[in-house]
Motif scaffolding. Sequence first.
Motif, PDB file in Angstrom:
ATOM      1  N   ILE A   1       0.806  -1.215   0.000  1.00 15.22           N
ATOM      2  CA  ILE A   1       0.000   0.000   0.000  1.00 15.22           C
ATOM      3  C   ILE A   1       0.842   1.270   0.000  1.00 15.22           C
ATOM      4  O   ILE A   1       0.369   2.325  -0.404  1.00 15.22           O
ATOM      5  N   ILE A   2       2.087   1.215   0.426  1.00 11.92           N
ATOM      6  CA  ILE A   2       2.920   2.410   0.467  1.00 11.92           C
ATOM      7  C   ILE A   2       3.717   2.515  -0.831  1.00 11.92           C
ATOM      8  O   ILE A   2       4.432   1.584  -1.208  1.00 11.92           O
ATOM      9  N   SER A   3       3.573   3.645  -1.517  1.00 15.75           N
ATOM     10  CA  SER A   3       4.345   3.924  -2.729  1.00 15.75           C
ATOM     11  C   SER A   3       5.533   4.806  -2.368  1.00 15.75           C
ATOM     12  O   SER A   3       5.387   5.773  -1.623  1.00 15.75           O
ATOM     13  N   ARG A   4       6.698   4.471  -2.885  1.00 14.12           N
ATOM     14  CA  ARG A   4       7.895   5.269  -2.631  1.00 14.12           C
ATOM     15  C   ARG A   4       8.122   6.237  -3.785  1.00 14.12           C
ATOM     16  O   ARG A   4       7.798   5.942  -4.933  1.00 14.12           O
ATOM     17  N   ASN A   5       8.688   7.372  -3.463  1.00 17.34           N
ATOM     18  CA  ASN A   5       8.908   8.421  -4.434  1.00 17.34           C
ATOM     19  C   ASN A   5      10.320   8.967  -4.313  1.00 17.34           C
ATOM     20  O   ASN A   5      10.813   9.192  -3.209  1.00 17.34           O
ATOM     21  N   SER A   6      10.964   9.189  -5.469  1.00 12.77           N
ATOM     22  CA  SER A   6      12.310   9.744  -5.455  1.00 12.77           C
ATOM     23  C   SER A   6      12.396  11.054  -6.239  1.00 12.77           C
ATOM     24  O   SER A   6      13.480  11.553  -6.496  1.00 12.77           O
ATOM     25  N   SER A   7      11.252  11.620  -6.613  1.00 12.90           N
ATOM     26  CA  SER A   7      11.240  12.857  -7.382  1.00 12.90           C
ATOM     27  C   SER A   7      11.665  14.037  -6.513  1.00 12.90           C
ATOM     28  O   SER A   7      11.160  14.212  -5.396  1.00 12.90           O
ATOM     29  N   PRO A   8      12.567  14.877  -7.018  1.00 12.89           N
ATOM     30  CA  PRO A   8      12.958  16.067  -6.262  1.00 12.89           C
ATOM     31  C   PRO A   8      11.896  17.161  -6.288  1.00 12.89           C
ATOM     32  O   PRO A   8      12.036  18.170  -5.599  1.00 12.89           O
ATOM     33  N   ASP A   9      10.821  16.965  -7.058  1.00 14.76           N
ATOM     34  CA  ASP A   9       9.800  17.999  -7.207  1.00 14.76           C
ATOM     35  C   ASP A   9       8.696  17.929  -6.164  1.00 14.76           C
ATOM     36  O   ASP A   9       7.861  18.831  -6.102  1.00 14.76           O
ATOM     37  N   VAL A  10       8.651  16.863  -5.390  1.00 12.05           N
ATOM     38  CA  VAL A  10       7.581  16.732  -4.403  1.00 12.05           C
ATOM     39  C   VAL A  10       8.173  16.563  -3.004  1.00 12.05           C
ATOM     40  O   VAL A  10       9.231  15.951  -2.842  1.00 12.05           O
ATOM     41  N   PRO A  11       7.493  17.111  -1.981  1.00 17.16           N
ATOM     42  CA  PRO A  11       8.074  17.156  -0.638  1.00 17.16           C
ATOM     43  C   PRO A  11       7.767  15.934   0.223  1.00 17.16           C
ATOM     44  O   PRO A  11       7.575  16.058   1.431  1.00 17.16           O
ATOM     45  N   PHE A  12       7.693  14.748  -0.363  1.00 19.18           N
ATOM     46  CA  PHE A  12       7.449  13.548   0.427  1.00 19.18           C
ATOM     47  C   PHE A  12       8.148  12.370  -0.235  1.00 19.18           C
ATOM     48  O   PHE A  12       8.378  12.364  -1.439  1.00 19.18           O
ATOM     49  N   ASP A  13       8.466  11.371   0.574  1.00 19.35           N
ATOM     50  CA  ASP A  13       9.164  10.180   0.079  1.00 19.35           C
ATOM     51  C   ASP A  13       8.241   8.983  -0.096  1.00 19.35           C
ATOM     52  O   ASP A  13       8.570   8.047  -0.817  1.00 19.35           O
ATOM     53  N   GLN A  14       7.095   9.005   0.597  1.00 15.01           N
ATOM     54  CA  GLN A  14       6.183   7.879   0.483  1.00 15.01           C
ATOM     55  C   GLN A  14       4.742   8.366   0.578  1.00 15.01           C
ATOM     56  O   GLN A  14       4.455   9.387   1.213  1.00 15.01           O
ATOM     57  N   SER A  15       3.856   7.621  -0.067  1.00 16.11           N
ATOM     58  CA  SER A  15       2.461   8.042  -0.132  1.00 16.11           C
ATOM     59  C   SER A  15       1.544   6.837  -0.167  1.00 16.11           C
ATOM     60  O   SER A  15       1.965   5.708  -0.444  1.00 16.11           O
ATOM     61  N   ILE A  16       0.264   7.100   0.117  1.00 19.27           N
ATOM     62  CA  ILE A  16      -0.787   6.083   0.052  1.00 19.27           C
ATOM     63  C   ILE A  16      -1.978   6.676  -0.682  1.00 19.27           C
ATOM     64  O   ILE A  16      -2.403   7.790  -0.383  1.00 19.27           O
ATOM     65  N   ASN A  17      -2.516   5.917  -1.626  1.00 18.90           N
ATOM     66  CA  ASN A  17      -3.734   6.312  -2.324  1.00 18.90           C
ATOM     67  C   ASN A  17      -4.773   5.216  -2.132  1.00 18.90           C
ATOM     68  O   ASN A  17      -4.622   4.125  -2.687  1.00 18.90           O
ATOM     69  N   PRO A  18      -5.813   5.468  -1.353  1.00 15.06           N
ATOM     70  CA  PRO A  18      -6.826   4.438  -1.088  1.00 15.06           C
ATOM     71  C   PRO A  18      -7.649   4.052  -2.308  1.00 15.06           C
ATOM     72  O   PRO A  18      -8.243   2.981  -2.336  1.00 15.06           O
ATOM     73  N   TYR A  19      -7.684   4.950  -3.322  1.00 17.55           N
ATOM     74  CA  TYR A  19      -8.530   4.715  -4.498  1.00 17.55           C
ATOM     75  C   TYR A  19      -7.760   5.015  -5.775  1.00 17.55           C
ATOM     76  O   TYR A  19      -6.861   5.861  -5.797  1.00 17.55           O
ATOM     77  N   ARG A  20      -8.146   4.326  -6.840  1.00 15.95           N
ATOM     78  CA  ARG A  20      -7.685   4.655  -8.184  1.00 15.95           C
ATOM     79  C   ARG A  20      -8.872   5.257  -8.932  1.00 15.95           C
ATOM     80  O   ARG A  20      -9.974   4.735  -8.870  1.00 15.95           O
ATOM     81  N   GLY A  21      -8.606   6.319  -9.693  1.00 16.55           N
ATOM     82  CA  GLY A  21      -9.700   7.071 -10.284  1.00 16.55           C
ATOM     83  C   GLY A  21     -10.283   7.998  -9.238  1.00 16.55           C
ATOM     84  O   GLY A  21     -10.056   7.826  -8.032  1.00 16.55           O
ATOM     85  N   CYS A  22     -11.029   9.016  -9.695  1.00 11.66           N
ATOM     86  CA  CYS A  22     -11.555   9.982  -8.723  1.00 11.66           C
ATOM     87  C   CYS A  22     -12.866  10.575  -9.213  1.00 11.66           C
ATOM     88  O   CYS A  22     -12.926  11.175 -10.284  1.00 11.66           O
TER      89      CYS A  22
END
Length: 357
Positions: free
Chosen positions: A56-77
């Motif tokens: 459930i935890i997605s890791r991020n290495s982009s220098p453009d966003v201020p977080f290293d990990q995220s969770i999205n409970p849903y796909r689509g919105c």
Amino acid sequence: MKTRATGLNPHNRFQTIVTDRGADHAHDDGWYRAPEDELNPDSLATEVVNESVKSIISRNSSPDVPFDQSINPYRGCEHACIYCFARPTHAYWDMSPGLDFETRLIAKPNAARKLREALDKPDYRPAPIALGVNTDAYQPIERERRITRELLEVLLEYRHPVSILTKGALILRDLDLLSELARHELCSVRISLTTLSNDLKRRMEPRTAAPATRLKIIEQLRAAGVPTGIILGPVIPFVNDPEIEDILTAAATAGATRASWIMLRLPLELDELFQDWLHRHFPQRAEHVMNRMRDLRGGKSYDSGFGRRMTGIGPYADLIRQRFAKKARQLGLGLHEAEPLRTDLFRRPAGEQMGLW
């Protein structure tokens, strides 16, 4: 009647066979349409399927966003924001980034259990988790599914830091959890505030909370002790950019303490969808908007390069940056700063005793 943001359902870039629902034409479901909105389909039923995720935890290495990990409970919105940069991700699930993204949703009912498993791993090191940054964690189906609330319950139990981005009024349902997390300096919220105009909101973000409601959300979160800011994302040239100063003023008056902005991004299929929307709603300025977008992106509709994709380049990008910073400073709003959240309180309630053996 609530409407949808787009009448198009273009086939996704991975699709070789195009079905009727994925055809490149405006979808007519035969339902009643609001008389004042002849542009977009109305009342198309939302379909939700469950996905049993492996993690459930997605890791991020982009220098453009201020977080290293995220969770999205849903796909689509179901919020159906026409500008949503996440629309192209629906193609990975053999669905269209157009109308499918708004109406064919995927829920992750085992998200809370998978979060526990991740936090219980001996090598896990706590760092703030960004909740709902791809698709809104407080979109309408959360009222019944309650996946976001379950995740917050786990995070509170583990004393784990979390930041939330939303434009949904449903976040106030969870004030009890958010205020308790905030009491331990474990929580911050950003409200997406892109316009103060109800008319523009209806066209651009048809199923989201009204601007006045979002300002009340800020007031109530701040009253509950939850650090709250705004993100003006996206700034759309000649559509909502005249409102920058007014948006910041209204947010500060409501109690926001921080503010940031993002320039409109048009990756992959979103380019076609946004331009169709633009010609439908703002035909006289459509080419003007797109010419400015190409100025921002080196002659293209979109540039994915780090350091440029969030803000663009050139005089217009510099002007927006200067306007935003000047007004934010006048109002005492922190610029682009992430609220400091504690990580030293992290614990594993289920595993504390096992650690003694």
